[in-house]
Design a protein around this motif. Structure first.
Motif, PDB file in Angstrom:
ATOM      1  N   LYS A  45       1.618  17.108  -0.618  1.00 51.85           N
ATOM      2  CA  LYS A  45       2.158  15.836  -1.078  1.00 51.85           C
ATOM      3  C   LYS A  45       1.018  14.837  -1.163  1.00 51.85           C
ATOM      4  O   LYS A  45      -0.015  14.979  -0.508  1.00 51.85           O
ATOM      5  N   GLU A  46       1.222  13.818  -1.980  1.00 54.50           N
ATOM      6  CA  GLU A  46       0.184  12.809  -2.182  1.00 54.50           C
ATOM      7  C   GLU A  46       0.825  11.465  -2.482  1.00 54.50           C
ATOM      8  O   GLU A  46       2.005  11.378  -2.831  1.00 54.50           O
ATOM      9  N   ASN A  47       0.038  10.420  -2.328  1.00 58.22           N
ATOM     10  CA  ASN A  47       0.473   9.090  -2.722  1.00 58.22           C
ATOM     11  C   ASN A  47      -0.708   8.153  -2.635  1.00 58.22           C
ATOM     12  O   ASN A  47      -1.832   8.578  -2.311  1.00 58.22           O
ATOM     13  N   ALA A  48      -0.464   6.891  -2.913  1.00 53.26           N
ATOM     14  CA  ALA A  48      -1.512   5.884  -2.847  1.00 53.26           C
ATOM     15  C   ALA A  48      -0.876   4.552  -2.485  1.00 53.26           C
ATOM     16  O   ALA A  48       0.339   4.379  -2.592  1.00 53.26           O
ATOM     17  N   PHE A  49      -1.683   3.615  -2.044  1.00 54.90           N
ATOM     18  CA  PHE A  49      -1.169   2.314  -1.640  1.00 54.90           C
ATOM     19  C   PHE A  49      -2.256   1.264  -1.793  1.00 54.90           C
ATOM     20  O   PHE A  49      -3.453   1.543  -1.681  1.00 54.90           O
ATOM     21  N   THR A  50      -1.825   0.049  -2.078  1.00 53.92           N
ATOM     22  CA  THR A  50      -2.732  -1.083  -2.186  1.00 53.92           C
ATOM     23  C   THR A  50      -2.307  -2.152  -1.203  1.00 53.92           C
ATOM     24  O   THR A  50      -1.126  -2.500  -1.123  1.00 53.92           O
ATOM     25  N   GLY A  51      -3.256  -2.664  -0.452  1.00 52.77           N
ATOM     26  CA  GLY A  51      -3.021  -3.778   0.446  1.00 52.77           C
ATOM     27  C   GLY A  51      -3.867  -4.955   0.028  1.00 52.77           C
ATOM     28  O   GLY A  51      -4.571  -4.927  -0.986  1.00 52.77           O
ATOM     29  N   HIS A  52      -3.838  -6.016   0.813  1.00 51.11           N
ATOM     30  CA  HIS A  52      -4.670  -7.171   0.509  1.00 51.11           C
ATOM     31  C   HIS A  52      -6.152  -6.857   0.671  1.00 51.11           C
ATOM     32  O   HIS A  52      -6.980  -7.386  -0.064  1.00 51.11           O
ATOM     33  N   ASP A  53      -6.500  -5.975   1.628  1.00 54.30           N
ATOM     34  CA  ASP A  53      -7.903  -5.745   1.967  1.00 54.30           C
ATOM     35  C   ASP A  53      -8.387  -4.333   1.708  1.00 54.30           C
ATOM     36  O   ASP A  53      -9.554  -4.035   1.964  1.00 54.30           O
ATOM     37  N   TYR A  54      -7.546  -3.445   1.237  1.00 51.88           N
ATOM     38  CA  TYR A  54      -7.948  -2.059   1.029  1.00 51.88           C
ATOM     39  C   TYR A  54      -7.027  -1.384   0.016  1.00 51.88           C
ATOM     40  O   TYR A  54      -5.913  -1.844  -0.260  1.00 51.88           O
ATOM     41  N   THR A  55      -7.537  -0.283  -0.523  1.00 51.27           N
ATOM     42  CA  THR A  55      -6.743   0.590  -1.391  1.00 51.27           C
ATOM     43  C   THR A  55      -6.931   2.012  -0.876  1.00 51.27           C
ATOM     44  O   THR A  55      -8.059   2.429  -0.598  1.00 51.27           O
ATOM     45  N   GLY A  56      -5.835   2.744  -0.733  1.00 52.32           N
ATOM     46  CA  GLY A  56      -5.918   4.067  -0.133  1.00 52.32           C
ATOM     47  C   GLY A  56      -5.263   5.150  -0.974  1.00 52.32           C
ATOM     48  O   GLY A  56      -4.290   4.891  -1.691  1.00 52.32           O
TER      49      GLY A  56
END
Length: 454
Positions: A109-120
């Motif tokens: 499985k995979e995914n991604a996420f964006t925050g105020h200070d990082y992208t993962g």
């Protein structure tokens, strides 16, 4: 495929959902001897952290880039999140769809996420396929291929995401407006997903420039958690990520939020709202901001005030009186800039929200005037430290904790010292930060109300 993280958009859902988010977004998932992480920095600057976990023959890889929505150029909000979406569009070596198809074929499985200070970006796969996944992830670190057609197509997806998750969700819409009112000078007041009018104006050249500026091995943190040895991971990383060249990256800047002098109130009435919710938030220090030593005392204060079913607010307003169906407090210390502290309450049916707020204000005044007790302090610290044990059973939890920490100005040592720092918090420190916060009128109050149809 991707998700964006508005830090408060999913919090006022349930008490236990809130507790889980706080656990996964603070260092309360870390004990000094629990993870025994192994680290290495490659010649190109990539920082690698390995957490060995032999419970199952699987592995999670998380790659964090030290760039988020707060790094979007002024007037181009949503750029970091837009790029996160486009990272799945393929490279010269791996055309669109191959990465995701490979992960699915391997049973991962995979995914991604964006925050105020990082992208993962993360993948969980059987351990024997870690090398292949590293090759795929390292390829798109600098090999992404974009064109106008791909960008315009994905723009429609993002706009629909904004409509469904924010504009058609009264709670998220209120939280977005509270953010904007709370952070008047800081980019944390701008939604991670961006404002619609600015998303519409983003151009392919903006995205390519952002990608080429920030996506580099020396601006990334790779965390691998699972049934692997550190030596194995380091060798695989050298043969994949190690081939990506170093590239100069600008320093990130976070402006200071000016001292707020007035109380603000945001009210949203919507026909989709079934019951009222009341929220109050203050700007407070984070682990990386000025006065960061206060962050640990604030963590303990929030736990005492509204961090559990035995907290002051829950015991008084849900159990003893009872006036509310739920209440609690939250605080996220892992920010490169300042953070915020919030409390919320939802009244019982047929209980006027103003009556509940009056009772809540009385509880806050008691804490401000008389402070917390030594026994409360001891219980809260034990609960915070004990709860961290459960995160050890997860693959993604520890990887996320270390990735966020290292992307927001912390070190591996800071993470490992978390339990010690919490254990050293005194009742005087907790009462000091409690009085400082609660005596301030520089807060934003948000109220979500049902709207009666005509």
């Amino acid at each position: 495929m991707s998700r964006f993280y508005n830090q408060f958009s999913l919090l006022i859902v349930s008490f236990w959902g809130l507790s889980l988010m706080i656990l996964l977004t603070s260092f309360s998932g870390v004990l000094a001897q629990a993870y025994n992480p192994k680290t290495l920095i490659l010649d190109n600057g990539l920082h690698i952290v390995v957490i060995e976990n032999n419970r199952a023959p699987v592995v999670t890889q998380m790659l964090f880039y030290k760039v988020g929505s707060a790094d979007d150029p002024y007037g181009k909000s949503g750029l970091a999140h837009f790029l996160e979406h486009l990272m799945f569009k393929g490279t010269k070596k791996n055309p669109p769809g191959r990465f995701s198809e490979t992960v699915a074929r391997l049973g991962g499985k995979e995914n991604a996420f964006t925050g105020h200070d990082y992208t993962g970006y993360y993948q969980t796969v059987p351990v024997e396929h870690l090398g292949l996944i590293m090759e795929l992830e390292s390829d798109r670190m600098t090999g992404l291929v974009l064109n106008e057609e791909l960008v315009n197509s994905e723009r429609k997806v993002i706009l629909e995401e904004r409509r469904s998750r924010v504009e058609n969700n009264p709670q998220s819409l209120l939280n977005e407006q509270i953010d904007a009112a709370l952070f008047i000078n800081h980019p944390y007041g701008i939604p991670v997903i961006g404002w619609e009018n600015e998303i519409l104006e983003l151009e392919t050249k903006d995205i390519v420039e952002f990608y080429e500026t920030w996506y580099s091995p020396n601006n990334a943190v790779l965390v691998v958690s699972g049934d692997v040895s550190s030596s194995q991971v380091f060798e695989l990383a050298k043969s994949s990520y190690g081939k990506v060249p170093f590239r100069f990256v600008p320093l990130r800047e976070r402006v200071l939020e000016p001292f707020a002098r007035v109380e603000k109130k945001v009210i949203l009435k919507d026909e989709k709202v079934g019951y009222p919710t009341w929220i109050r938030r203050w700007v407070v220090p984070s682990y990386s901001s000025n006065y960061k030593d206060k962050a640990f005392a604030i963590e303990v204060f929030v736990e005492i005030l509204g961090g559990s079913l035995s907290s002051r607010l829950y015991s008084s307003l849900v159990v003893d009186q009872p006036l509310a169906v739920s209440t609690g407090a939250w605080y996220f210390p892992n920010y490169l800039g300042e953070s915020s502290l919030g409390i919320w309450i939802s009244p019982r049916p047929n209980v006027d929200i103003n009556r509940v707020v009056i009772s809540l204000e009385k509880e806050l005044k008691l804490v401000e005037q008389f402070g917390v007790k030594e026994e409360e302090l001891k219980i809260a610290k034990n609960r915070l430290i004990d709860s961290s044990i459960y995160t050890r059973d997860s693959l993604s939890g520890p990887a996320y904790l270390f990735g966020v920490a290292l992307s927001t100005g912390q070190s591996v040592s800071d993470v490992e010292q978390w339990s010690k720092r919490i254990s050293e918090v005194t009742v005087e420190q907790v009462n000091s930060v409690a009085r400082e916060i609660l005596a301030s009128q520089a807060f934003v109050t948000g109220v979500l109300m049902p709207k009666v149809k005509n």
